[in-house]
Design a protein around this motif. Sequence first.
Motif, PDB file in Angstrom:
ATOM      1  N   SER A   1       0.831  -1.208   0.000  1.00 24.25           N
ATOM      2  CA  SER A   1       0.000   0.000   0.000  1.00 24.25           C
ATOM      3  C   SER A   1       0.861   1.252   0.000  1.00 24.25           C
ATOM      4  O   SER A   1       0.564   2.230  -0.700  1.00 24.25           O
ATOM      5  CB  SER A   1      -0.918   0.003   1.223  1.00 24.25           C
ATOM      6  OG  SER A   1      -1.783  -1.113   1.216  1.00 24.25           O
TER       7      SER A   1
ATOM      8  N   ARG B   1       3.938   1.521  -1.144  1.00 25.57           N
ATOM      9  CA  ARG B   1       4.589   1.652  -2.447  1.00 25.57           C
ATOM     10  C   ARG B   1       3.605   2.167  -3.490  1.00 25.57           C
ATOM     11  O   ARG B   1       3.965   3.010  -4.327  1.00 25.57           O
ATOM     12  CB  ARG B   1       5.176   0.308  -2.868  1.00 25.57           C
ATOM     13  CG  ARG B   1       6.333  -0.132  -1.990  1.00 25.57           C
ATOM     14  CD  ARG B   1       6.992  -1.384  -2.504  1.00 25.57           C
ATOM     15  NE  ARG B   1       8.159  -1.734  -1.699  1.00 25.57           N
ATOM     16  CZ  ARG B   1       9.102  -2.575  -2.083  1.00 25.57           C
ATOM     17  NH1 ARG B   1       9.024  -3.159  -3.260  1.00 25.57           N
ATOM     18  NH2 ARG B   1      10.134  -2.837  -1.298  1.00 25.57           N
ATOM     19  N   ASN B   2       2.389   1.671  -3.449  1.00 28.39           N
ATOM     20  CA  ASN B   2       1.391   2.135  -4.410  1.00 28.39           C
ATOM     21  C   ASN B   2       1.069   3.608  -4.205  1.00 28.39           C
ATOM     22  O   ASN B   2       0.831   4.344  -5.177  1.00 28.39           O
ATOM     23  CB  ASN B   2       0.114   1.301  -4.288  1.00 28.39           C
ATOM     24  CG  ASN B   2       0.290  -0.094  -4.861  1.00 28.39           C
ATOM     25  OD1 ASN B   2       1.162  -0.332  -5.692  1.00 28.39           O
ATOM     26  ND2 ASN B   2      -0.532  -1.031  -4.407  1.00 28.39           N
TER      27      ASN B   2
ATOM     28  N   ASP C   1       1.435   6.403  -7.077  1.00 28.59           N
ATOM     29  CA  ASP C   1       0.330   7.295  -7.441  1.00 28.59           C
ATOM     30  C   ASP C   1       0.750   8.758  -7.378  1.00 28.59           C
ATOM     31  O   ASP C   1       0.261   9.591  -8.144  1.00 28.59           O
ATOM     32  CB  ASP C   1      -0.858   7.065  -6.501  1.00 28.59           C
ATOM     33  CG  ASP C   1      -1.515   5.701  -6.704  1.00 28.59           C
ATOM     34  OD1 ASP C   1      -1.308   5.107  -7.780  1.00 28.59           O
ATOM     35  OD2 ASP C   1      -2.207   5.235  -5.778  1.00 28.59           O
TER      36      ASP C   1
ATOM     37  N   ARG D   1       0.564  -2.062 -10.468  1.00 23.84           N
ATOM     38  CA  ARG D   1       0.721  -1.700  -9.075  1.00 23.84           C
ATOM     39  C   ARG D   1       1.083  -2.954  -8.271  1.00 23.84           C
ATOM     40  O   ARG D   1       0.915  -4.079  -8.745  1.00 23.84           O
ATOM     41  CB  ARG D   1      -0.566  -1.083  -8.516  1.00 23.84           C
ATOM     42  CG  ARG D   1      -0.898   0.311  -9.033  1.00 23.84           C
ATOM     43  CD  ARG D   1       0.137   1.325  -8.653  1.00 23.84           C
ATOM     44  NE  ARG D   1      -0.219   2.692  -9.012  1.00 23.84           N
ATOM     45  CZ  ARG D   1       0.095   3.263 -10.166  1.00 23.84           C
ATOM     46  NH1 ARG D   1       0.743   2.567 -11.103  1.00 23.84           N
ATOM     47  NH2 ARG D   1      -0.231   4.520 -10.399  1.00 23.84           N
ATOM     48  N   TYR D   2       1.568  -2.756  -7.060  1.00 30.13           N
ATOM     49  CA  TYR D   2       1.854  -3.873  -6.162  1.00 30.13           C
ATOM     50  C   TYR D   2       0.540  -4.446  -5.654  1.00 30.13           C
ATOM     51  O   TYR D   2      -0.380  -3.702  -5.310  1.00 30.13           O
ATOM     52  CB  TYR D   2       2.716  -3.408  -4.985  1.00 30.13           C
ATOM     53  CG  TYR D   2       4.134  -3.068  -5.357  1.00 30.13           C
ATOM     54  CD1 TYR D   2       5.151  -4.024  -5.280  1.00 30.13           C
ATOM     55  CD2 TYR D   2       4.469  -1.786  -5.800  1.00 30.13           C
ATOM     56  CE1 TYR D   2       6.455  -3.709  -5.634  1.00 30.13           C
ATOM     57  CE2 TYR D   2       5.775  -1.468  -6.150  1.00 30.13           C
ATOM     58  CZ  TYR D   2       6.754  -2.431  -6.065  1.00 30.13           C
ATOM     59  OH  TYR D   2       8.046  -2.122  -6.419  1.00 30.13           O
ATOM     60  N   ASP D   3       0.452  -5.769  -5.602  1.00 27.61           N
ATOM     61  CA  ASP D   3      -0.765  -6.414  -5.124  1.00 27.61           C
ATOM     62  C   ASP D   3      -0.820  -6.343  -3.603  1.00 27.61           C
ATOM     63  O   ASP D   3       0.029  -6.916  -2.914  1.00 27.61           O
ATOM     64  CB  ASP D   3      -0.821  -7.874  -5.578  1.00 27.61           C
ATOM     65  CG  ASP D   3      -2.208  -8.460  -5.381  1.00 27.61           C
ATOM     66  OD1 ASP D   3      -2.673  -8.508  -4.232  1.00 27.61           O
ATOM     67  OD2 ASP D   3      -2.815  -8.873  -6.380  1.00 27.61           O
ATOM     68  N   GLU D   4      -1.796  -5.659  -3.069  1.00 28.17           N
ATOM     69  CA  GLU D   4      -1.884  -5.437  -1.634  1.00 28.17           C
ATOM     70  C   GLU D   4      -2.403  -6.637  -0.865  1.00 28.17           C
ATOM     71  O   GLU D   4      -2.435  -6.624   0.363  1.00 28.17           O
ATOM     72  CB  GLU D   4      -2.754  -4.197  -1.373  1.00 28.17           C
ATOM     73  CG  GLU D   4      -2.155  -2.936  -1.986  1.00 28.17           C
ATOM     74  CD  GLU D   4      -3.005  -1.691  -1.775  1.00 28.17           C
ATOM     75  OE1 GLU D   4      -3.951  -1.768  -0.951  1.00 28.17           O
ATOM     76  OE2 GLU D   4      -2.728  -0.668  -2.419  1.00 28.17           O
TER      77      GLU D   4
END
Length: 237
Positions: free
Chosen positions: A19, A21-22, A26, A124-127
């Motif tokens: 989260s 990193r995302n 953003d 995006r990174y998978d949270e």
Amino acid sequence: MRSPDRVRVLDPGTDGVASLRNAGLDAALGTYVLVLDAGERLQRHACRNLWEAGTRTRADLVAGRWSRSTGEGSKEREPSWQQPLFARSRTVARFTEAPELAVRDALVTGFCVRRAALERHALRYDEDLTHSEVLFGPLVAAVVGRIALVRRRIVSGRAAPDAGRTSPGSSRRTGACAMCWRHRGWRNCARSGTSPSCWTISCPSCGRSPNGPSPRANASRRRRPGCCPTSSPSGSC
């Protein structure tokens, strides 16, 4: 600091690594984005080396060497497999020309990605995944265009290996193929059990690969919904 207005501190209201990193992705405004983990350090001129390689080659992804702690005091070393991968600076058209990028931990750190490519492919990174950084890099490599490899070390200070985590090529739990991961059907592949060949040949659930249909694909093979982007609603690839 010469340009304090270029540094922003974010408070996304979460402590999850993916989260955080995302939130950074953003908020990013630059041409390229680079992510560092806790304790990691950029080498001198690391950003310049990545930027110059990306500008010169117009690559979407630029990657270099990194070193990690050995767990013995301050000693660090580079993984032995990095030597042939980064023996010289070069450019590849697709990640299949340098498969070590996917089957090794080459893209867990020490790389940058063109921000426009992240937005174009909604990356995006998978949270929902504990170690999403293991799959984020290979996923990016699988869907972007040109990739530049630089022979210089970019990052030092990576943490010692975690016994509870494995690389994409050897993990049955997180070894979903890039195509299925990209289209959010990765859990189907992971649960059915994938082999390392998934990353360089095809997905065992749908027979697809990031480079097109695999020669081993079985046209009559059934897949789970959401796995293959070219399949029909009925569920067959």
